[in-house]
Design a protein around this motif. Structure first.
Motif, PDB file in Angstrom:
ATOM      1  N   THR A 181     -51.545  -2.608  -2.099  1.00 35.41           N
ATOM      2  CA  THR A 181     -52.473  -3.698  -1.827  1.00 35.41           C
ATOM      3  C   THR A 181     -53.917  -3.210  -1.755  1.00 35.41           C
ATOM      4  O   THR A 181     -54.836  -4.002  -1.913  1.00 35.41           O
ATOM      5  CB  THR A 181     -52.110  -4.391  -0.499  1.00 35.41           C
ATOM      6  OG1 THR A 181     -52.041  -3.413   0.530  1.00 35.41           O
ATOM      7  CG2 THR A 181     -50.787  -5.122  -0.611  1.00 35.41           C
TER       8      THR A 181
ATOM      9  N   ALA B 286     -50.621 -11.555  -7.238  1.00 40.23           N
ATOM     10  CA  ALA B 286     -50.344 -11.936  -5.852  1.00 40.23           C
ATOM     11  C   ALA B 286     -49.104 -12.810  -5.768  1.00 40.23           C
ATOM     12  O   ALA B 286     -48.270 -12.638  -4.874  1.00 40.23           O
ATOM     13  CB  ALA B 286     -51.551 -12.660  -5.261  1.00 40.23           C
ATOM     14  N   ALA B 287     -48.943 -13.732  -6.719  1.00 40.90           N
ATOM     15  CA  ALA B 287     -47.753 -14.589  -6.722  1.00 40.90           C
ATOM     16  C   ALA B 287     -46.486 -13.776  -6.972  1.00 40.90           C
ATOM     17  O   ALA B 287     -45.442 -14.034  -6.361  1.00 40.90           O
ATOM     18  CB  ALA B 287     -47.904 -15.679  -7.789  1.00 40.90           C
TER      19      ALA B 287
ATOM     20  N   VAL C 117     -45.995 -10.574  -6.183  1.00 39.27           N
ATOM     21  CA  VAL C 117     -45.714  -9.800  -4.970  1.00 39.27           C
ATOM     22  C   VAL C 117     -45.134 -10.711  -3.884  1.00 39.27           C
ATOM     23  O   VAL C 117     -44.164 -10.358  -3.209  1.00 39.27           O
ATOM     24  CB  VAL C 117     -46.988  -9.080  -4.470  1.00 39.27           C
ATOM     25  CG1 VAL C 117     -46.792  -8.497  -3.093  1.00 39.27           C
ATOM     26  CG2 VAL C 117     -47.390  -8.006  -5.458  1.00 39.27           C
ATOM     27  N   LEU C 118     -45.697 -11.897  -3.725  1.00 40.70           N
ATOM     28  CA  LEU C 118     -45.192 -12.847  -2.731  1.00 40.70           C
ATOM     29  C   LEU C 118     -43.762 -13.265  -3.062  1.00 40.70           C
ATOM     30  O   LEU C 118     -42.897 -13.308  -2.186  1.00 40.70           O
ATOM     31  CB  LEU C 118     -46.106 -14.069  -2.665  1.00 40.70           C
ATOM     32  CG  LEU C 118     -45.675 -15.153  -1.685  1.00 40.70           C
ATOM     33  CD1 LEU C 118     -45.730 -14.631  -0.250  1.00 40.70           C
ATOM     34  CD2 LEU C 118     -46.546 -16.383  -1.838  1.00 40.70           C
ATOM     35  N   THR C 119     -43.488 -13.551  -4.327  1.00 41.64           N
ATOM     36  CA  THR C 119     -42.136 -13.942  -4.735  1.00 41.64           C
ATOM     37  C   THR C 119     -41.136 -12.822  -4.494  1.00 41.64           C
ATOM     38  O   THR C 119     -40.037 -13.063  -3.979  1.00 41.64           O
ATOM     39  CB  THR C 119     -42.134 -14.344  -6.225  1.00 41.64           C
ATOM     40  OG1 THR C 119     -43.073 -15.403  -6.418  1.00 41.64           O
ATOM     41  CG2 THR C 119     -40.754 -14.784  -6.674  1.00 41.64           C
TER      42      THR C 119
ATOM     43  N   GLY D 199     -41.373 -10.421  -2.290  1.00 43.07           N
ATOM     44  CA  GLY D 199     -41.201 -10.285  -0.846  1.00 43.07           C
ATOM     45  C   GLY D 199     -40.310 -11.363  -0.262  1.00 43.07           C
ATOM     46  O   GLY D 199     -39.445 -11.087   0.576  1.00 43.07           O
ATOM     47  N   LEU D 200     -40.501 -12.611  -0.695  1.00 39.85           N
ATOM     48  CA  LEU D 200     -39.660 -13.700  -0.204  1.00 39.85           C
ATOM     49  C   LEU D 200     -38.212 -13.535  -0.657  1.00 39.85           C
ATOM     50  O   LEU D 200     -37.275 -13.806   0.102  1.00 39.85           O
ATOM     51  CB  LEU D 200     -40.220 -15.048  -0.658  1.00 39.85           C
ATOM     52  CG  LEU D 200     -41.541 -15.465  -0.013  1.00 39.85           C
ATOM     53  CD1 LEU D 200     -42.055 -16.755  -0.649  1.00 39.85           C
ATOM     54  CD2 LEU D 200     -41.389 -15.617   1.486  1.00 39.85           C
TER      55      LEU D 200
END
Length: 129
Positions: free
Chosen positions: A3, A78-79, A81-83, A85-86
């Motif tokens: 990050t 960012a999307a 990485v967020l996906t 992680g979720l």
């Protein structure tokens, strides 16, 4: 720590450095988690699977991030990485249920104080989980 590549301000770098704490906690608790969920004879196998998936993540993450940045810029990265992680958090839910089930079984066994006869006539107690 990837990050930090997206940070351009002091606050951004500070948030990136704070994320390292999570990585340290993950790696320090992973071996305990592996020992808790694996049978006695398969701990090496479980540790090997953990190490293999970690190596695959080390190879896959930069490829996915570079593709996302090249294709859609910072927003797509960012999307992604967020996906990821979720998805990882969702995959931990069955593991949580397994661990709570093992703890309940171990507590009920300990409360019975049951011993089984051993082949040579000595009592054998059940192992802790």
């Amino acid at each position: 720590m990837s990050t930090a590549g997206f940070a351009s301000t002091t606050v951004g770098y500070s948030l990136a450095a704070a994320a390292v704490t999570g990585e340290v906690l993950l790696f320090s608790t992973a071996s305990d988690l592996i020992n808790r969920i694996s049978p006695d004879g398969a701990r090496g196998l479980y540790a090997g699977v953990w190490g293999t998936q970690l190596a695959m993540a080390v190879i896959t993450a930069p490829l996915l991030a570079s593709w996302a940045i090249e294709t859609g810029g910072d927003l797509l990265a960012a999307a992604a990485v967020l996906t990821a992680g979720l998805l990882g958090a969702a995959l931990c839910l069955p593991l949580r249920a397994l661990l709570h089930g093992l703890e309940r079984i171990a507590a009920s066994i300990r409360s019975c104080s049951w011993t089984a006869p051993h082949r040579r006539g000595r009592p054998r107690t059940l192992p802790d989980f």
